[in-house]
Design an enzyme around this catalytic site. Structure first.
Site, PDB file in Angstrom:
ATOM      1  N   ASP A  48       0.813  -1.214   0.000  1.00 48.25           N
ATOM      2  CA  ASP A  48       0.000   0.000   0.000  1.00 48.25           C
ATOM      3  C   ASP A  48       0.845   1.262   0.000  1.00 48.25           C
ATOM      4  O   ASP A  48       2.051   1.243   0.286  1.00 48.25           O
ATOM      5  CB  ASP A  48      -0.909   0.015   1.234  1.00 48.25           C
ATOM      6  CG  ASP A  48      -2.150  -0.836   1.064  1.00 48.25           C
ATOM      7  OD1 ASP A  48      -2.429  -1.240  -0.066  1.00 48.25           O
ATOM      8  OD2 ASP A  48      -2.836  -1.104   2.072  1.00 48.25           O
ATOM      9  N   LYS A  70      -3.531   3.460  -3.242  1.00 46.26           N
ATOM     10  CA  LYS A  70      -4.649   4.283  -3.716  1.00 46.26           C
ATOM     11  C   LYS A  70      -4.635   5.604  -2.965  1.00 46.26           C
ATOM     12  O   LYS A  70      -4.352   5.656  -1.770  1.00 46.26           O
ATOM     13  CB  LYS A  70      -5.991   3.583  -3.486  1.00 46.26           C
ATOM     14  CG  LYS A  70      -6.145   2.272  -4.224  1.00 46.26           C
ATOM     15  CD  LYS A  70      -7.571   1.750  -4.124  1.00 46.26           C
ATOM     16  CE  LYS A  70      -7.924   1.290  -2.722  1.00 46.26           C
ATOM     17  NZ  LYS A  70      -7.238   0.065  -2.312  1.00 46.26           N
ATOM     18  N   MET A 183      -9.045   8.521   9.224  1.00 45.72           N
ATOM     19  CA  MET A 183      -9.466   9.142   7.963  1.00 45.72           C
ATOM     20  C   MET A 183     -10.464  10.270   8.205  1.00 45.72           C
ATOM     21  O   MET A 183     -11.534  10.337   7.608  1.00 45.72           O
ATOM     22  CB  MET A 183     -10.055   8.084   7.020  1.00 45.72           C
ATOM     23  CG  MET A 183      -9.041   7.030   6.596  1.00 45.72           C
ATOM     24  SD  MET A 183      -9.751   5.664   5.656  1.00 45.72           S
ATOM     25  CE  MET A 183     -10.384   4.631   6.974  1.00 45.72           C
TER      26      MET A 183
END
Length: 264
Positions: A48, A70, A183
């Site tokens: 990642d 991503k 997040m």
């Protein structure tokens, strides 16, 4: 399908398999011994965006490493493509490590990859890692739970799937709770306004740790009413954990009385 314990004792099987490995928050020496072993055994490692280069470098010398990170608005590696890639590699007989920052089971999209492996009849394993909330709290030298103050830990994400309505976070902030938000930085203004509107006190303490256990680590202690301004002034951004603590009423009253007596 989980790996048979006898296979784990003897090492992973020679046929293709998939292992979801937690890379932890950043520092390579926070990996578990099992994670280090799986990386050394891997034929291919899919990693990642938030996995540190020092961790990727722990893969065996013959292992292929593939970046599948991503970012918001960039989807060159959507989840379906990642699923297909790790399954194809394992079906070709390779020992596949899917290397994820933090812990694969905490907002790590592990469900999709496990289901893809099972659908292909492939053995799959999870190797847990240190999640960011634990690492961030450790860096602050403040436990996630504190006896007599907070005896309930809630881990939540402030990001939801497109079309979904974000949950009202105030419902989780009952007295005695530590809320660890993942997040959340891109919604910090909305979170502040929502919590104030839902009756959370403006002077509620907030701690933010950005880039825990990396060279980019930053920490900020602030209050709900001024969190956005303080974050902007400090230049703190993602990835970050936002901690909101609501102490038990008895303790809060005791602290107020102590302060009053000290002032008087």
């Amino acid at each position: 399908m989980s790996l048979d314990p006898t296979l784990l004792a003897a090492g992973l099987p020679a046929t293709g398999h998939i292992c979801l490995v937690g890379a932890g928050p950043g520092a390579a020496d926070l990996l578990t011994l099992r994670a280090v072993r799986r990386l050394a055994e891997a034929d291919v490692v899919f990693y990642d965006r938030l996995v540190e280069p020092e961790v990727v470098a722990m893969a065996g010398p013959r292992a292929e490493t593939v970046f599948v990170g991503k970012e918001v608005g960039l989807h060159s590696w959507p989840q379906e493509k990642i699923d297909a890639a790790i399954v194809a590699a394992a079906l070709a007989g390779k020992r596949v490590v899917r290397l994820k920052s933090g812990d694969p089971s905490v907002f790590g999209r592990a469900c999709e990859e496990i289901e893809a492996a099972r659908a292909a009849g492939l053995p799959v394993e999870i190797v847990p890692g240190v999640t960011a909330a634990s690492a961030a709290a450790a860096q602050m030298l403040r436990p996630l739970t504190e006896r007599g103050q907070t005896d309930r830990l809630v881990i939540a994400t402030a990001t939801c799937r497109p079309g979904e309505q974000p949950q009202r976070l105030a419902a989780s902030l009952t007295p005695g709770t530590t809320l660890a938000l993942y997040m959340a930085m891109h919604r910090l203004h909305l979170i502040r306004d929502e919590l104030l509107a839902d009756g959370i006190a403006p002077d509620t303490a907030i701690d933010i740790v950005s880039g825990a256990e990396t060279r980019r680590q930053r920490m900020l202690a602030t209050r709900l009413e001024c969190v956005c301004e303080d974050v902007a002034a400090a230049g703190i951004g993602n990835p970050a954990i936002v901690f909101i603590r609501i102490a038990k009423p008895a303790l809060a009253a005791g602290l107020a009385e102590t302060a009053r007596l000290a002032a008087g």
